[in-house]
Design a protein around this motif. Structure first.
Motif, PDB file in Angstrom:
ATOM      1  N   SER A   1      13.692   4.521   6.796  1.00  8.85           N
ATOM      2  CA  SER A   1      13.687   4.934   8.204  1.00  8.85           C
ATOM      3  C   SER A   1      13.680   3.730   9.149  1.00  8.85           C
ATOM      4  CB  SER A   1      12.452   5.799   8.485  1.00  8.85           C
ATOM      5  OG  SER A   1      12.318   6.042   9.869  1.00  8.85           O
TER       6      SER A   1
ATOM      7  N   ALA B   1       8.782  11.430   0.488  1.00  8.02           N
ATOM      8  CA  ALA B   1       8.170  10.834   1.682  1.00  8.02           C
ATOM      9  C   ALA B   1       8.259   9.319   1.670  1.00  8.02           C
ATOM     10  CB  ALA B   1       6.710  11.276   1.785  1.00  8.02           C
TER      11      ALA B   1
ATOM     12  N   ALA C   1       7.425  11.425   7.929  1.00  9.15           N
ATOM     13  CA  ALA C   1       7.369  11.203   6.487  1.00  9.15           C
ATOM     14  C   ALA C   1       5.935  10.967   6.024  1.00  9.15           C
ATOM     15  CB  ALA C   1       8.252  10.010   6.104  1.00  9.15           C
TER      16      ALA C   1
ATOM     17  N   VAL D   1      11.877   8.189   2.419  1.00  6.28           N
ATOM     18  CA  VAL D   1      12.190   8.248   3.848  1.00  6.28           C
ATOM     19  C   VAL D   1      11.513   7.102   4.596  1.00  6.28           C
ATOM     20  CG1 VAL D   1      11.936   9.606   5.957  1.00  6.28           C
ATOM     21  CG2 VAL D   1      12.598  10.730   3.828  1.00  6.28           C
ATOM     22  N   THR D   2      10.246   6.831   4.249  1.00  7.67           N
ATOM     23  CA  THR D   2       9.525   5.722   4.882  1.00  7.67           C
ATOM     24  C   THR D   2      10.246   4.398   4.650  1.00  7.67           C
ATOM     25  OG1 THR D   2       7.421   6.886   4.574  1.00  7.67           O
ATOM     26  CG2 THR D   2       7.308   4.523   5.034  1.00  7.67           C
TER      27      THR D   2
END
Length: 406
Positions: free
Chosen positions: A112, A105, A121, A108-109
């Motif tokens: 992104s 997570a 996420a 992805v953060t």
């Protein structure tokens, strides 16, 4: 596939090594404390880098602020069903899965460029938190001998005040110097390192055998004597705390101390560390008295902040009392619900995690409504009013015995 193994009798079964040596497995407990730190910092970190995140993703700060709310919602919605679905998993396997979720997570953060993907996420991070929080307290207890189980939970729970007092300011500073994406990347690196630490240094514990007598559906745990009062206290206490803590910067700005927010939060964090140390040393003998003192200290702090005063020293004193009272609260409430839950402690923990995060989300909303309609002065008064039933329930004793049950 889940590994369905028999749950040890009772909720206070120590590991063989802990029982033999009569001491605490500090390396293992510190690994669990780092897991708590990762969950707490992942949740609150956006608050420190909110302007940069909102500018980079092309949304307003209020929209970006919902990245904290969606995390809490992810935890609240999934803690109970995931706890039930994974009750048979071995504990180390489950914790490793949760920490891997955080690593994914936060990665992805960090990369992104799309607001919706970032929010997804953050929701996944909240799900991973629900998975971890539903097992951490009881895992810590089972790694320790019976007479030191409260202290073991206290050690693990130090991850919360450390995240608030040191992690968020450090993350904010790094975000300003290196960019907020670097901060979230470092969170991924920490989670990956923690995966290795847990795999190598934390003893495993079995889950519960499917159909075992001690495996109670999560909602049925509400009928276990003592569990409901503890959950009520958790819901209201966390709601009261969050109403003021979420808007502390705005509250301080109304007092003309907006430029001192970082120092005020540092005082709160240091006092929280002192509070959790004090609780950890005495929780196995004074559970009810310490919980009552915790609520009363926060109430006194709210009363001091509710009285208009042009005195920064009084504000710092009030915040110090707040930190002292709140620092040990997670340990006290987790210990109380685990004791009350008995063989159904994992289910009780899942219920507590759900209500805790629901209270956090509700506190942000309630505080915003109060702020818009009644101003900053209403925030400490609301804390004071909410803590009255908390004090009454704890004083009555159901779910909060004089000493922790062993």
């Amino acid at each position: 596939m889940s590994t369905h193994t028999t749950e040890p009798t009772g909720s206070s079964e120590p590991t063989e090594g802990a029982e033999r040596h009569g001491g605490l497995p500090l390396a293992a407990l510190l690994a669990l404390a780092t897991a708590v730190f990762v969950t707490s910092l992942t949740e609150t970190l956006p608050a420190g880098v909110l302007p940069a995140m909102s500018a980079d993703l092309g949304v307003g700060e209020s929209a970006m602020g919902q990245s904290v709310t969606v995390y809490a919602i992810g935890t609240a919605l999934t803690a109970i069903p995931l706890s039930a679905a994974t009750a048979g998993w071995r504990r180390k396997r489950l914790l490793l899965t949760a920490m891997a979720g955080f690593a994914a997570a936060n990665t992805v953060t960090a990369v992104s460029t799309d607001y919706s993907l970032t929010m997804a996420a953050r929701f996944v991070a909240g799900v991973a938190a629900g998975l971890a929080w539903a097992l951490l307290a009881r895992y810590a207890r089972r790694l320790a001998p019976a007479h030191l189980q409260g202290r073991a939970i206290a050690i693990v729970m130090t991850g919360i005040p450390v995240a608030l007092s040191l992690g968020v300011p450090a993350g904010t500073f790094l975000g300003e110097v290196l960019g907020w994406r670097v901060t979230f990347t470092l969170m991924t690196v920490l989670a990956v390192a923690l995966l290795g630490w847990i795999a190598a240094g934390v003893p495993d514990q079995p889950g519960q055998r499917r159909g075992a007598a001690g495996r109670v559906p999560v909602l049925r745990v509400l009928t276990v004597p003592g569990v409901t009062p503890v959950l009520f206290v958790t819901l209201v206490f966390v709601l009261a705390h969050t109403i003021l803590y979420t808007y502390i910067a705005t509250f301080l700005d109304g007092l003309g101390m907006g430029g001192s927010t970082d120092l005020v939060l540092l005082v709160f964090g240091v006092a929280s560390l002192a509070g959790i140390w004090f609780v950890g040393a005495r929780i196995d003998r004074r559970l009810r008295a310490l919980t009552l003192a915790s609520a009363l200290l926060v109430a006194v702090s709210a009363a001091l902040l509710a009285v208009p005063a042009d005195s920064p020293a009084l504000v710092y004193a009030a915040v110090a009392l707040w930190g002292l009272g709140w620092g040990g609260a997670p340990t006290l409430l987790q210990t109380a619900v685990t004791d009350a839950g008995g063989d159904s402690a994992d289910a009780a923990q899942a219920a507590l995690v759900t209500l805790w995060n629901a209270a956090m989300a509700g506190g942000g909303v309630a505080g915003g409504v109060l702020l818009d309609h009644l101003g900053t002065g209403s925030l400490p008064w609301s804390v004071l009013l909410l803590l009255i039933p908390v004090v009454v329930v704890v004083a009555r004793g159901q779910g909060f015995p004089a000493g922790a049950k062993r």
